[in-house]
Design an enzyme around this catalytic site. Structure first.
Site, PDB file in Angstrom:
ATOM      1  N   HIS A 396       0.925  -1.592   0.048  1.00 30.60           N
ATOM      2  CA  HIS A 396       0.159   0.430   0.286  1.00 30.60           C
ATOM      3  C   HIS A 396       0.955   1.319  -0.230  1.00 30.60           C
ATOM      4  O   HIS A 396       0.328   2.438   0.158  1.00 30.60           O
ATOM      5  CB  HIS A 396      -1.147  -0.056   1.147  1.00 30.60           C
ATOM      6  CG  HIS A 396      -2.675   0.211   0.807  1.00 30.60           C
ATOM      7  ND1 HIS A 396      -2.688   1.650   0.347  1.00 30.60           N
ATOM      8  CD2 HIS A 396      -3.800   0.024   1.512  1.00 30.60           C
ATOM      9  CE1 HIS A 396      -3.608   1.792  -0.382  1.00 30.60           C
ATOM     10  NE2 HIS A 396      -4.828   0.864   0.730  1.00 30.60           N
ATOM     11  N   ASP A 400      -2.084   1.888  -4.555  1.00 29.67           N
ATOM     12  CA  ASP A 400      -4.071   1.791  -4.221  1.00 29.67           C
ATOM     13  C   ASP A 400      -4.308   1.098  -4.439  1.00 29.67           C
ATOM     14  O   ASP A 400      -4.101   0.806  -5.371  1.00 29.67           O
ATOM     15  CB  ASP A 400      -3.745   3.638  -4.886  1.00 29.67           C
ATOM     16  CG  ASP A 400      -2.958   4.675  -4.553  1.00 29.67           C
ATOM     17  OD1 ASP A 400      -2.260   5.266  -3.665  1.00 29.67           O
ATOM     18  OD2 ASP A 400      -3.049   6.065  -5.803  1.00 29.67           O
TER      19      ASP A 400
END
Length: 424
Positions: A396, A400
């Site tokens: 992450h 995204d």
């Protein structure tokens, strides 16, 4: 008599220290030239240390699990000849195979062999051997597979071959003794108070370190989607019936590799490595797919290089070759490094959902769960379809959530309409 000192060799790649994984000899053993003395573990591979001389082992330089510097004393061997101290900083050959199965050692002289029993005789019973849990018995890959097929724990079998190597006849002798008799008064419901202490060394230590590093450094998140693979399975079966005899059988994996190649054209951010120290993302044009493979010593990830340039059958052949090399301990360092994205599958044991751990420095891993038949609703009708989940994980820090979801949906579309895998 003289003394020959073997020092920890320079494995290359700038490695300053290695872990002593296992000894194949002990003090007092007679050894011959090219016999494997020990296995040492680098960051990427298990390496054989062979003997360059004939002689008798008089001292060992470390314990399994100990990290030793390159150039430190590994083993001393008493040899025939002058009494000067000889040093060998580089054995005659250093194997580059990863966790190789022990290779046959040359035999210095014939050993007495008991007269063979008549063809109708049963092999002499033998008592189970008490080995340490982490000790890897000497045996050929064929014998290991035979033991696995017979359900025999190889570490319990007494070996009668050179250096205690387990042979096929040793398996027969072990079977001949029949199941172990429970202790008097024993019961399946009896309390147990035994406890084993198993050192985390060798390949298991490296796996543990990499998994811990991956979970500590990357910000993992997972995304799960179900896929209707009915049409894909029909295509796979059809292609195998038509071309399997000449081109080889196709599993699901080469279709998944193809789907990843096609989807990555629109989502190049998934085919990347993240150098978090330099704060640089390296997006790769080439698609080097790591295929997670289970071996006797743990998880390995051989790499299908340039998957973007391979056909289904080419990918299938390379996946099979690399998997066999990894399981048999023959995969080279180059074959186990350089992946840009990883595919992991446990086949029929794949479960419903999983949360795979990233293969750092990659930023995406695609996990495959098992295929199950179940009823689904299509256009208002309940029909039986072959369904499979993809459980994938992403870093992450650089991926995204929306991009990850769109990437998996792209894979889903390709796999549910398999003709689109081949439309450029």
């Amino acid at each position: 008599m003289g003394t020959h000192v073997i020092k920890m060799p320079d494995i290359g790649e700038g490695i300053a220290e290695v872990e002593l994984s296992v000894w194949h000899v002990k003090v007092g053993d007679l050894v011959v030239e090219d016999q494997v003395l020990a296995d040492v573990m680098t960051d990427k591979a298990m390496v054989d240390i062979p003997s360059p001389v004939h002689g008798r082992v008089i001292a060992l330089g470390g314990e399994p699990g100990e990290v030793m510097a390159v150039g430190s004393e590994l083993i001393r061997i008493e040899v025939e000849g002058a009494g000067n101290l000889k040093e060998s900083a580089q054995p005659a050959a250093v194997a580059t195979a990863v966790t190789p199965a022990p290779k046959p050692e040359p035999v210095a002289a014939p050993r007495p062999v008991a007269e063979k029993p008549a063809a109708t005789s049963r092999p002499a019973p033998q008592a189970p051997v008490a080995r340490d849990p982490d000790e890897r018995p000497l045996a050929s890959p064929v014998v290991r597979k035979h033991a696995l097929d017979l359900g025999i724990q190889l570490r319990l079998v007494q070996g009668s071959g050179p250096a205690g190597r387990v042979l096929h006849e040793d398996l027969d002798a072990y079977l001949a003794q029949g199941p172990s008799t429970p202790a008097k008064g024993g019961s399946g419901y009896a309390e147990r108070h035994d406890e084993q202490q198993i050192p985390v060394i060798g390949m298991r230590r490296k796996i543990a370190q990499r998994m811990q590093e991956a979970t500590q450094r990357a910000a993992h998140f997972s995304y799960v989607e179900e896929i209707d693979v009915t049409a894909l399975e029909e295509l796979r079966v059809h292609l195998n019936e038509k071309h399997g005899a000449t081109r080889g059988k196709l599993t699901l994996l080469p279709f998944l590799v193809r789907a990843m190649v096609v989807a990555l054209r629109d989502f190049p951010q998934m085919n990347a490595r993240y150098d978090d120290e330099a704060q640089v993302i390296h997006r790769c044009g080439a698609v080097h797919v790591g295929v997670a493979t289970q071996s006797d010593v743990g998880l390995m990830v051989p790499v299908v290089r340039h998957a973007e340039a391979r056909s289904l059958w080419d990918s299938a052949a390379e996946i099979s070759r690399l998997a066999n090399a990894a399981r048999n301990g023959k995969a080279s360092r180059d074959e186990l490094s350089g992946s840009t994205i990883t595919l992991t599958s446990l086949g029929a044991l794949g479960g419903i959902v999983s949360t795979p751990v990233l293969n750092l420095p990659e930023v995406a891993i695609v996990g495959v769960n098992k295929i199950v038949e179940r009823p689904v609703v299509i256009k208002g009708q309940i029909v039986v379809r072959k369904m499979m989940n993809l459980s994938s994980s992403f870093d992450h820090r650089v991926v995204d959530g929306m991009d990850a979801a769109q990437f998996i949906q792209a894979l889903r579309g390709l796999l549910e309409q398999p003709a689109t895998l081949f439309v450029d």
